[in-house]
Design an enzyme around this catalytic site. Sequence first.
Site, PDB file in Angstrom:
ATOM      1  N   PHE A 123     -10.267   1.798  -3.840  1.00 29.98           N
ATOM      2  CA  PHE A 123     -10.324   3.262  -3.751  1.00 29.98           C
ATOM      3  C   PHE A 123     -11.314   3.773  -4.804  1.00 29.98           C
ATOM      4  O   PHE A 123     -11.273   3.320  -5.957  1.00 29.98           O
ATOM      5  CB  PHE A 123      -8.933   3.847  -3.978  1.00 29.98           C
ATOM      6  CG  PHE A 123      -8.852   5.314  -3.683  1.00 29.98           C
ATOM      7  CD1 PHE A 123      -8.715   5.769  -2.386  1.00 29.98           C
ATOM      8  CD2 PHE A 123      -8.930   6.245  -4.702  1.00 29.98           C
ATOM      9  CE1 PHE A 123      -8.650   7.134  -2.106  1.00 29.98           C
ATOM     10  CE2 PHE A 123      -8.866   7.607  -4.432  1.00 29.98           C
ATOM     11  CZ  PHE A 123      -8.720   8.047  -3.129  1.00 29.98           C
ATOM     12  N   ASP A 193      -2.260  -0.438  -8.456  1.00 30.44           N
ATOM     13  CA  ASP A 193      -2.259   0.929  -7.969  1.00 30.44           C
ATOM     14  C   ASP A 193      -1.406   0.957  -6.696  1.00 30.44           C
ATOM     15  O   ASP A 193      -1.736   0.308  -5.699  1.00 30.44           O
ATOM     16  CB  ASP A 193      -3.697   1.399  -7.682  1.00 30.44           C
ATOM     17  CG  ASP A 193      -3.747   2.890  -7.350  1.00 30.44           C
ATOM     18  OD1 ASP A 193      -2.755   3.401  -6.796  1.00 30.44           O
ATOM     19  OD2 ASP A 193      -4.775   3.531  -7.622  1.00 30.44           O
ATOM     20  N   TYR A 218       2.006  12.435  -3.932  1.00 28.32           N
ATOM     21  CA  TYR A 218       1.775  13.436  -2.872  1.00 28.32           C
ATOM     22  C   TYR A 218       1.507  12.794  -1.522  1.00 28.32           C
ATOM     23  O   TYR A 218       1.260  13.489  -0.554  1.00 28.32           O
ATOM     24  CB  TYR A 218       0.645  14.401  -3.250  1.00 28.32           C
ATOM     25  CG  TYR A 218      -0.667  13.774  -3.653  1.00 28.32           C
ATOM     26  CD1 TYR A 218      -1.534  13.252  -2.699  1.00 28.32           C
ATOM     27  CD2 TYR A 218      -1.048  13.711  -4.987  1.00 28.32           C
ATOM     28  CE1 TYR A 218      -2.735  12.687  -3.071  1.00 28.32           C
ATOM     29  CE2 TYR A 218      -2.250  13.151  -5.373  1.00 28.32           C
ATOM     30  CZ  TYR A 218      -3.095  12.632  -4.418  1.00 28.32           C
ATOM     31  OH  TYR A 218      -4.285  12.064  -4.785  1.00 28.32           O
ATOM     32  N   LYS A 219       1.550  11.449  -1.467  1.00 27.60           N
ATOM     33  CA  LYS A 219       1.347  10.770  -0.186  1.00 27.60           C
ATOM     34  C   LYS A 219       2.720  10.507   0.436  1.00 27.60           C
ATOM     35  O   LYS A 219       3.378  11.447   0.869  1.00 27.60           O
ATOM     36  CB  LYS A 219       0.516   9.508  -0.415  1.00 27.60           C
ATOM     37  CG  LYS A 219      -0.900   9.879  -0.881  1.00 27.60           C
ATOM     38  CD  LYS A 219      -1.761   8.711  -1.292  1.00 27.60           C
ATOM     39  CE  LYS A 219      -3.154   9.216  -1.703  1.00 27.60           C
ATOM     40  NZ  LYS A 219      -3.943   8.206  -2.394  1.00 27.60           N
ATOM     41  N   ARG A 363      -8.013   6.635  10.634  1.00 30.21           N
ATOM     42  CA  ARG A 363      -6.814   6.174   9.942  1.00 30.21           C
ATOM     43  C   ARG A 363      -5.623   7.029  10.364  1.00 30.21           C
ATOM     44  O   ARG A 363      -5.691   8.255  10.357  1.00 30.21           O
ATOM     45  CB  ARG A 363      -7.067   6.312   8.441  1.00 30.21           C
ATOM     46  CG  ARG A 363      -6.035   5.678   7.572  1.00 30.21           C
ATOM     47  CD  ARG A 363      -6.459   5.747   6.121  1.00 30.21           C
ATOM     48  NE  ARG A 363      -6.450   7.128   5.629  1.00 30.21           N
ATOM     49  CZ  ARG A 363      -6.360   7.461   4.337  1.00 30.21           C
ATOM     50  NH1 ARG A 363      -6.307   6.522   3.409  1.00 30.21           N
ATOM     51  NH2 ARG A 363      -6.356   8.725   3.968  1.00 30.21           N
TER      52      ARG A 363
END
Length: 404
Positions: A123, A193, A218-219, A363
């Site tokens: 990422f 992560d 927040y995911k 995605r």
Amino acid sequence: MTRDDARALDAADPLAPLHDRFDLPDGILYLDGNSLGALPRAVPAALADAATRQWGERLIRSWNEGWIDAPQRLGARIAPLIGAAADEVIVGDTTSTHLFKAIVAALRHDPARRTVVSEAGNFPTDLHIAEGAVACVPGARLRVVDRAALAGALDDDTALLLLTHVHYKTAERFDLAAWTARAHAAGALMLWDFSHSVGAVPLDVTAAQADLAVGCTYKYLNGGPGAPAFLYVARRHQEALVNPVSGWMGHAEPFAFQDGYRPAAGMRRWLVGTPSILAMASLEAALDLWAEVDMATIATKSAALFDILAQAGAAAGLSCVSPADPARRGSHISFRADYAYELTQALIARGVIGDFRAPDVLRLGLTPLYLSHEDVWQAGEQLRDIVATETWRDPRFAERQAVT
Ligand SMILES: *Cc1c(COP(=O)(O)O)cnc(C)c1O
């Protein structure tokens, strides 16, 4: 798979009642919970209470009525989701900031080791932050290699191996215990992560003997846009590792107002400045749901949802880039296509919200708390139809937006 098959799976789904605990708009099939989790119904009232009662009425007294301990209290609630003890996790800042703190701390831990190893295609913020962190430590360097070359890149100069457990694009999942053991065998620390893992797949940092971990809330945890992130530091490292962003909230006695910095004991030393209480309030309400579910049930349903979309994608002739083995992936499915951007936009126009990851990936997030098998089946039907009818060729679907 037919609609009736999907409905039969829903009838037997132990997580089905949780759907009503979310406030999802009618007519929307939300397959982007891996990027921004949906709104739990409990959150608006919790935010209103934090604003009107805690802030408006109680004013500064609220700091002693629960605010000041929010980073530890929320950390203790996230801890079981990653297999940590309550006092090994703290909440605050962003994933990016936690990454910086953890990387610099790891580099300062053993001055004989100067290299941080990470994966090409990780990422972006993980690599950007690592680049900035090594620049702050004399002699330190960042080595970014392809996945196949990672094991060979570990040597007696490696201070830290930094990996994202579930890949944000492909959903490929590293073996937590095996890669932690590889880092340890080379004498390095391991920083995971978990941004695409927490709330998506079962995690056990204790069994894996992981050293450090960070992750987003927040995911899959539905904490709200920009919700504070978490940091895990194994208890055995908590005395030795020091937060390089030495702010007053991480001081042993913030309200002694001393000139010199003395780190607090335990996880509190990883705090920097004043925590964002309104964001914490939203996250705290969102975390209530997790006390009611176990990750094995989530994983089973995630795998079933994946299969529905994998079938639809195959029928549409799309190439799936996510691993077929559920133990080797996270909780999203990705398809590669030259026209992935247009396809994503065409899906959104029909109320099926997924996202596009450059240069060519569609995605779709699979969130078992609020997606039914029928929802995902319907999304698959739309996907097939858009590909079969080439609806995505409409020029309006090629217009690029800032956030994809
Ligand atoms: C989403 C995500 C982040 C986000 O970091 P922020 O500091 O919250 O912007 C970081 N790392 C990974 C792997 C992610 O998926």
